[in-house]
Design an enzyme around this catalytic site. Structure first.
Site, short mmCIF file in Angstrom:
data_model
loop_
_atom_site.label_atom_id
_atom_site.label_comp_id
_atom_site.label_asym_id
_atom_site.label_seq_id
_atom_site.Cartn_x
_atom_site.Cartn_y
_atom_site.Cartn_z
N GLN A 10 0.83 -1.19 0.00
CA GLN A 10 0.00 0.00 0.00
C GLN A 10 0.87 1.24 0.00
O GLN A 10 1.87 1.33 0.71
CB GLN A 10 -0.90 -0.02 1.23
CG GLN A 10 -2.09 0.90 1.16
CD GLN A 10 -3.12 0.58 2.23
OE1 GLN A 10 -3.07 -0.47 2.85
NE2 GLN A 10 -4.05 1.47 2.44
N SER A 89 4.96 -5.52 3.34
CA SER A 89 3.65 -5.45 4.01
C SER A 89 2.60 -6.20 3.19
O SER A 89 2.70 -7.41 3.03
CB SER A 89 3.25 -3.98 4.25
OG SER A 89 2.14 -3.89 5.09
N LEU A 90 1.61 -5.50 2.63
CA LEU A 90 0.60 -6.17 1.81
C LEU A 90 1.23 -7.00 0.70
O LEU A 90 0.71 -8.06 0.31
CB LEU A 90 -0.34 -5.12 1.20
CG LEU A 90 -1.30 -5.67 0.15
CD1 LEU A 90 -2.42 -6.46 0.81
CD2 LEU A 90 -1.84 -4.57 -0.73
N ARG A 114 -8.61 -8.26 5.54
CA ARG A 114 -7.48 -7.71 6.30
C ARG A 114 -7.61 -6.19 6.40
O ARG A 114 -7.42 -5.60 7.47
CB ARG A 114 -6.17 -8.09 5.62
CG ARG A 114 -4.89 -7.50 6.23
CD ARG A 114 -3.70 -7.94 5.39
NE ARG A 114 -2.41 -7.52 5.92
CZ ARG A 114 -1.78 -6.41 5.57
NH1 ARG A 114 -2.32 -5.60 4.68
NH2 ARG A 114 -0.59 -6.12 6.09
N HIS A 198 1.21 -2.23 11.63
CA HIS A 198 2.38 -2.94 12.15
C HIS A 198 2.77 -2.55 13.58
O HIS A 198 3.93 -2.71 13.96
CB HIS A 198 3.57 -2.77 11.20
CG HIS A 198 3.28 -3.21 9.80
ND1 HIS A 198 3.03 -4.52 9.49
CD2 HIS A 198 3.14 -2.51 8.65
CE1 HIS A 198 2.78 -4.61 8.19
NE2 HIS A 198 2.83 -3.41 7.66
N GLN A 247 2.51 -10.37 11.24
CA GLN A 247 2.89 -9.22 10.43
C GLN A 247 2.05 -7.99 10.76
O GLN A 247 2.54 -6.85 10.69
CB GLN A 247 2.74 -9.56 8.94
CG GLN A 247 3.29 -8.50 8.00
CD GLN A 247 2.43 -8.35 6.76
OE1 GLN A 247 1.26 -8.02 6.83
NE2 GLN A 247 3.05 -8.59 5.60
#
Length: 309
Positions: A10, A89-90, A114, A198, A247
């Protein structure tokens, strides 16, 4: 020649981001599959001016679709298989689809869910994130510890040497920003996000994600995927799921990820998806680790020669 593929997360989305691939049917087909699965016209979102592109519940499946589409174009055009994958991340979910650990049709509703639980975990205006440039990692950690003042404030994205993102309660983030400026940070930027990713504020979202993942099929990865939270690769379904859950509230250890891959003797890589963020970070982390951004069909074709020679 061994090489790595990296998948962006993202923040790399933009209107027109797939224009360099608009002539490839595999790109269109991948977006149609996403739209049919989730009932959202993601191709229109990616190509026509709109505000929806930056809404978290849209951005996450959109970036998944863009990364998978680019990956499929790479394979269809005869691209060789990378030795290792990683996603920021994503982007970790996109990497798992590329590795065949996750089915694309399962990953789409998974990342949308999510996004929803992340958004619901913290009320709008409560959380925040900021980028701190020009300070040592341990200094940023120390700032977070002192500026938290009984709230949550953590260093959450270790993107490159001297570039760390902090996240937590908005007031704590603001205190951290002031402290960073006071001790000489080159730049401090409040990020335009609605979710403090996070950090510990995502633990409730992680519990919901864990429950959802119980019904998701995760297979053995055909290509190793290094996970953000611990910089390890797993072949067991449960451990992959645990890594995805962790994560949400653990730092993205991107610097260590790039270093670990380079330590395997890999010096070439590609960013598989929109933008050039990860390509830039890679070169700042390890000077002799090249990374090409597959932003259009010409770049993809050129990378096929560059990565294997």
């Amino acid at each position: 020649m061994k090489f790595a593929f990296f998948f962006p997360g993202q923040g790399s989305q933009s209107v027109g981001m797939m224009s360099g691939y608009s002539d490839l049917a595999v790109i269109q087909d991948t977006f149609v599959e996403a739209s049919d699965t989730l009932g959202v016209d993601f191709w229109k979102m990616a190509t026509e001016p709109n505000d929806a592109i930056n809404q978290t519940n849209n951005t996450q499946p959109l970036m998944l679709a863009a990364g998978v589409a680019t990956w499929r174009a790479w394979i269809q055009q005869g691209g060789a298989q990378p030795s290792v994958l990683a996603g920021h991340s994503l982007g970790e979910y996109t990497a798992l689809v590329a590795s065949s650990a996750l089915a694309y049709r399962d990953a789409l509703p998974l990342v949308q869910y999510r996004a929803e639980v992340m958004q619901h975990a913290v009320s709008e205006g409560v959380g925040g994130m900021a980028a701190i440039l020009g300070l040592d990692d341990d200094v940023v950690r120390s700032i977070c510890k002192e500026a938290a003042q009984a709230q949550v404030l953590e260093a959450v994205n270790f993107n490159s040497p001297g570039q760390v993102v902090i996240a937590g309660h908005k007031e704590a983030v603001e205190r951290g920003m002031l402290a960073a400026k006071a001790i000489g940070a080159k730049r401090v930027v409040l990020l335009p996000v609605s979710v403090p990713s996070h950090c510990a504020l995502m633990r409730s979202a992680a519990k919901e994600l864990q429950a959802y993942l119980e019904s998701v099929t995760v297979n053995v990865s055909q290509i190793p995927v290094l996970h953000n939270a611990d910089v390890l690769a797993y072949n067991e379904s449960n451990k992959i799921k645990q890594a995805l859950v962790g994560q949400l509230y653990s730092p993205v250890r991107w610097v260590e990820t790039i270093q670990a891959i380079h330590d395997q003797g890999i010096t070439k890589s590609a960013e598989c998806g929109p933008g050039k963020v990860l390509a830039g970070l890679t070169k700042r982390i390890v000077a002799d680790f090249s990374c090409v951004a597959l932003t259009n069909q010409d770049a993809l074709m050129a990378a096929q020669l560059e990565l294997v020679n």
